[in-house]
Design a protein around this motif. Structure first.
Motif, mmCIF file in Angstrom:
data_model
loop_
_atom_site.group_PDB
_atom_site.id
_atom_site.type_symbol
_atom_site.label_atom_id
_atom_site.label_comp_id
_atom_site.label_asym_id
_atom_site.label_seq_id
_atom_site.Cartn_x
_atom_site.Cartn_y
_atom_site.Cartn_z
ATOM 1 N N ALA A 164 0.705 -1.259 0.095
ATOM 2 C CA ALA A 164 0.067 -0.100 -0.134
ATOM 3 C C ALA A 164 0.918 1.387 -0.068
ATOM 4 O O ALA A 164 0.553 2.020 -0.652
ATOM 5 C CB ALA A 164 -1.020 -0.040 1.062
ATOM 6 N N SER A 165 2.040 1.255 0.653
ATOM 7 C CA SER A 165 2.872 2.474 0.870
ATOM 8 C C SER A 165 3.352 2.419 -0.703
ATOM 9 O O SER A 165 3.784 3.583 -1.017
ATOM 10 C CB SER A 165 3.908 2.143 1.892
ATOM 11 N N LEU A 169 1.930 2.470 -3.340
ATOM 12 C CA LEU A 169 1.113 3.344 -4.158
ATOM 13 C C LEU A 169 0.982 4.893 -3.926
ATOM 14 O O LEU A 169 0.079 5.398 -4.443
ATOM 15 C CB LEU A 169 -0.288 2.764 -3.880
ATOM 16 N N ARG A 170 2.086 5.364 -3.115
ATOM 17 C CA ARG A 170 1.836 6.531 -2.518
ATOM 18 C C ARG A 170 1.931 7.828 -3.515
ATOM 19 O O ARG A 170 1.239 8.955 -3.521
ATOM 20 C CB ARG A 170 3.150 7.007 -1.686
ATOM 21 N N PHE A 216 -4.177 5.481 -6.473
ATOM 22 C CA PHE A 216 -4.700 4.819 -5.531
ATOM 23 C C PHE A 216 -4.340 5.236 -4.070
ATOM 24 O O PHE A 216 -4.222 4.607 -3.166
ATOM 25 C CB PHE A 216 -4.863 3.324 -5.561
ATOM 26 N N ARG A 217 -3.527 6.248 -4.204
ATOM 27 C CA ARG A 217 -2.808 6.906 -2.748
ATOM 28 C C ARG A 217 -3.719 7.126 -1.567
ATOM 29 O O ARG A 217 -3.461 6.691 -0.561
ATOM 30 C CB ARG A 217 -1.978 7.743 -3.221
ATOM 31 N N ALA A 219 -5.518 3.743 -0.430
ATOM 32 C CA ALA A 219 -4.059 2.895 0.097
ATOM 33 C C ALA A 219 -3.847 3.312 1.513
ATOM 34 O O ALA A 219 -3.610 2.554 2.303
ATOM 35 C CB ALA A 219 -3.082 3.029 -0.876
ATOM 36 N N ALA A 225 -6.587 2.317 3.672
ATOM 37 C CA ALA A 225 -6.567 0.922 3.950
ATOM 38 C C ALA A 225 -5.357 0.539 5.150
ATOM 39 O O ALA A 225 -5.563 -0.284 5.885
ATOM 40 C CB ALA A 225 -6.170 -0.002 2.650
ATOM 41 N N MET A 226 -4.173 1.248 5.145
ATOM 42 C CA MET A 226 -3.199 0.977 5.999
ATOM 43 C C MET A 226 -3.813 1.200 7.504
ATOM 44 O O MET A 226 -3.522 0.635 8.498
ATOM 45 C CB MET A 226 -2.052 1.833 5.631
#
Length: 234
Positions: A87-88, A90-91, A95-96, A99, A102-103
């Motif tokens: 997820a990171s 995707l920063r 989708f940042r 993401a 979600a984290m």
């Protein structure tokens, strides 16, 4: 029960009885806390994006939209670390925002010990990124990808010319951090791939689109192999 475990348990309690409602008083008795504590916990879950709805009145209470949530995941610390790192990464992409959300949700629902372990492991990982932060993909890219509607796109090509066009999203390709929206372009009368960082504006219309078949192998991609996101996971 600590607060992290209680937040997780509140979500699962509401999932178990959905679409029925549970009152704050009932939940307070169930978890042996005050009504004020339950209301504060539910508010925190709502602010984190959990789809919990409140209904006032004598028969009201709180309910959750089960179609917009996932059940218990039971992540191990290593699995949680993999999700956090992914997820990171995707920063810089379209989708940042989801993401990052979600984290936060993942760490909120993990048991306290596992959350600490996953956080400690994640702190040992660094992502090497360019020093200069270039153009970012618009956040509306994600909405355009999942919408079964015509998208009104303002796009700047490689020569800098800007055009207005209507497109029908079919999918997406990402290569080395560069995102492309694959869509049927009504202006050109064919499938085109639009670089996300060249999108000046993205707007969703109310016009639905008929399904079109996309043959990924027909895309004109000079190098590399297209791999599905879920390849090897099913």
């Amino acid at each position: 029960m600590n607060r992290t475990d209680r937040l997780y348990a509140l979500v699962e309690e509401l999932r178990a009885v959905a679409p029925r409602y549970r009152s704050a008083r009932w939940l307070a008795d169930r978890f042996e806390v005050s009504v004020r504590t339950v209301e504060r916990d539910l508010s925190a879950l709502q602010q984190a994006g959990v789809p919990i709805w409140a209904q006032t009145g004598r028969t009201g209470g709180y309910a959750i939209d089960t179609t917009a949530t996932l059940g218990p995941m039971g992540f191990t610390p290593d699995e949680a670390l993999a999700v956090l790192v992914g997820a990171s990464a995707l920063r810089r992409g379209p989708f940042r925002q989801p993401a990052a959300s979600a984290m936060r949700k993942l760490l909120a629902v993990l048991p306290e010990g596992d959350a600490r372990r996953a956080t400690a492991l994640a702190d040992r990982v660094r992502l090497l990124e360019p020093e200069v932060d270039g153009p970012r993909a618009p956040a509306a890219f994600a909405a355009a990808l999942r919408a079964d509607r015509v998208v009104r796109l303002t796009y700047r090509d490689r020569e800098g010319a800007v055009t207005e066009r209507e497109v029908e999203p079919l999918g997406s390709v990402v290569k080395d951090g560069v995102w492309f929206l694959v869509a049927w372009c009504r202006l050109r009368g064919g499938v085109r791939a639009f670089r996300a960082e060249r999108m000046v504006a993205v707007g969703l219309t109310d016009e639905p689109v008929a399904p079109r078949e996309l043959r990924w192998e027909d895309l004109d991609i000079p190098a590399g192999t297209l791999r599905p996101v879920l390849d090897g996971t099913r």
